[in-house]
Design a protein around this motif. Sequence first.
Motif, PDB file in Angstrom:
ATOM      1  N   ILE A  27       0.843  -1.214   0.000  1.00  0.00           N
ATOM      2  CA  ILE A  27       0.000   0.000   0.000  1.00  0.00           C
ATOM      3  C   ILE A  27       0.874   1.259   0.000  1.00  0.00           C
ATOM      4  O   ILE A  27       0.626   2.205  -0.752  1.00  0.00           O
ATOM      5  CB  ILE A  27      -0.950  -0.015   1.215  1.00  0.00           C
ATOM      6  CG1 ILE A  27      -1.991  -1.123   1.046  1.00  0.00           C
ATOM      7  CG2 ILE A  27      -1.610   1.341   1.431  1.00  0.00           C
ATOM      8  CD1 ILE A  27      -2.759  -1.472   2.305  1.00  0.00           C
ATOM      9  N   VAL A  28       1.897   1.264   0.838  1.00  0.00           N
ATOM     10  CA  VAL A  28       2.812   2.410   0.911  1.00  0.00           C
ATOM     11  C   VAL A  28       3.471   2.644  -0.447  1.00  0.00           C
ATOM     12  O   VAL A  28       3.511   3.764  -0.971  1.00  0.00           O
ATOM     13  CB  VAL A  28       3.902   2.161   1.988  1.00  0.00           C
ATOM     14  CG1 VAL A  28       5.036   3.175   1.873  1.00  0.00           C
ATOM     15  CG2 VAL A  28       3.280   2.193   3.387  1.00  0.00           C
ATOM     16  N   ASP A  29       3.951   1.563  -1.042  1.00  0.00           N
ATOM     17  CA  ASP A  29       4.708   1.648  -2.299  1.00  0.00           C
ATOM     18  C   ASP A  29       3.837   2.159  -3.447  1.00  0.00           C
ATOM     19  O   ASP A  29       4.320   2.829  -4.353  1.00  0.00           O
ATOM     20  CB  ASP A  29       5.273   0.256  -2.616  1.00  0.00           C
ATOM     21  CG  ASP A  29       6.296   0.264  -3.729  1.00  0.00           C
ATOM     22  OD1 ASP A  29       7.170   1.137  -3.732  1.00  0.00           O
ATOM     23  OD2 ASP A  29       6.197  -0.617  -4.614  1.00  0.00           O
ATOM     24  N   ARG A  30       2.546   1.836  -3.405  1.00  0.00           N
ATOM     25  CA  ARG A  30       1.631   2.276  -4.474  1.00  0.00           C
ATOM     26  C   ARG A  30       1.018   3.643  -4.176  1.00  0.00           C
ATOM     27  O   ARG A  30       0.235   4.157  -4.989  1.00  0.00           O
ATOM     28  CB  ARG A  30       0.494   1.257  -4.638  1.00  0.00           C
ATOM     29  CG  ARG A  30       0.944  -0.114  -5.134  1.00  0.00           C
ATOM     30  CD  ARG A  30      -0.240  -1.103  -5.132  1.00  0.00           C
ATOM     31  NE  ARG A  30       0.178  -2.482  -5.337  1.00  0.00           N
ATOM     32  CZ  ARG A  30       0.436  -3.038  -6.526  1.00  0.00           C
ATOM     33  NH1 ARG A  30       0.324  -2.331  -7.622  1.00  0.00           N
ATOM     34  NH2 ARG A  30       0.817  -4.305  -6.612  1.00  0.00           N
ATOM     35  N   SER A  31       1.319   4.212  -3.003  1.00  0.00           N
ATOM     36  CA  SER A  31       0.634   5.457  -2.588  1.00  0.00           C
ATOM     37  C   SER A  31       1.098   6.683  -3.373  1.00  0.00           C
ATOM     38  O   SER A  31       0.418   7.701  -3.402  1.00  0.00           O
ATOM     39  CB  SER A  31       0.886   5.713  -1.098  1.00  0.00           C
ATOM     40  OG  SER A  31       2.231   6.111  -0.884  1.00  0.00           O
TER      41      SER A  31
END
Lengths: 102, 102, 102, 102
Positions: A27-31
């Motif tokens: 989720i962080v990486d795609r944010s």
Amino acid sequence: MVVLEFSIFPLDKGDSLSRYVARSLDIVDRSGLDYRSHAMGTLLEGGFDPVMNVVRECFQALAADCDRIECSIKFDYRKGRQGRLETKVASVEEKLGRPVRK
Amino acid sequence: MVVLEFSIFPLDKGDSLSRYVARSLDIVDRSGLDYRSHAMGTLLEGGFDPVMNVVRECFQALAADCDRIECSIKFDYRKGRQGRLETKVASVEEKLGRPVRK
Amino acid sequence: MVVLEFSIFPLDKGDSLSRYVARSLDIVDRSGLDYRSHAMGTLLEGGFDPVMNVVRECFQALAADCDRIECSIKFDYRKGRQGRLETKVASVEEKLGRPVRK
Amino acid sequence: MVVLEFSIFPLDKGDSLSRYVARSLDIVDRSGLDYRSHAMGTLLEGGFDPVMNVVRECFQALAADCDRIECSIKFDYRKGRQGRLETKVASVEEKLGRPVRK
């Protein structure tokens, strides 16, 4: 801008947590926010609402199948400063007169 | 072995803290323990007493001339595991199937 | 339900912080959520969004005139459990067989 | 004097933690230091070494039979101030002009 550090994990799934941490890091990486991950948590930089929204999404992704979840969050807000994921350590190195391990 | 993360800073010296953080990182860097520094704190790996002793030295170095000091510490103990400053993130990347920013 | 503990304070206003902590506690006290305050922070109980919204309001109330703000947050989510501001300590006292200081 | 807040629990014993928290509170309660317990942790007041020594004893009491342990610690040092387990909240109430829930 806020530099926020957080870690989140379930307490009811045993002590092998990397599968659950991976769910959050995805989720962080795609944010789209700038971030750094390390052995004890993840750093994010952005406005208060965007960074907190990432924490919220990670919580919801775990709450889907975890009945107990622990989370710790720390943030440092500094008006008008950006790029601090890099500049904070660089400023310490400058005072110290030598590089540190990162 | 313990992976400990901490940050420590004075509250009575204004909001320019890098000089004081440098004082702590100098102690960490000379401690001989494996460590990593990032924008929100420092990670150490070692036995409980050695890592806590580093925190104690950093506190004392600040208490020499600071009248108010804030500190936050988080640690993760795992019996018999070493090298986790690197392997914890690597294990998450393996589950995720791709590298993350570090 | 979430039990969330947080503390938030400015870093650019010297080391006399009670005026700023009072600003946050006023928001907490008017929020309608169950809460407890202690010497190192404030506990809130509620759903994820209501408790995080209180933290957000406290941040915004400080950001109005503070240029640097530090915040730490810890939460414990347990599906379907309510009233844990009291029951968590009571459960420990039961195991211990005697009351503790609160 | 230091006001220290901490929580410590095993990660390899399921999600029913009150037995393990009771083990720590027993140590805290017998330490002779002033303390307060709440739903998310325990506050201690004392010198740096005495309060850290209590954390160390709690860690060792868990490490006897737990293979993974998580701990978070936060402390606030203020030179020459004592009794802050009570006075910090009282000072906020004075600024606020009304009592808060404790």
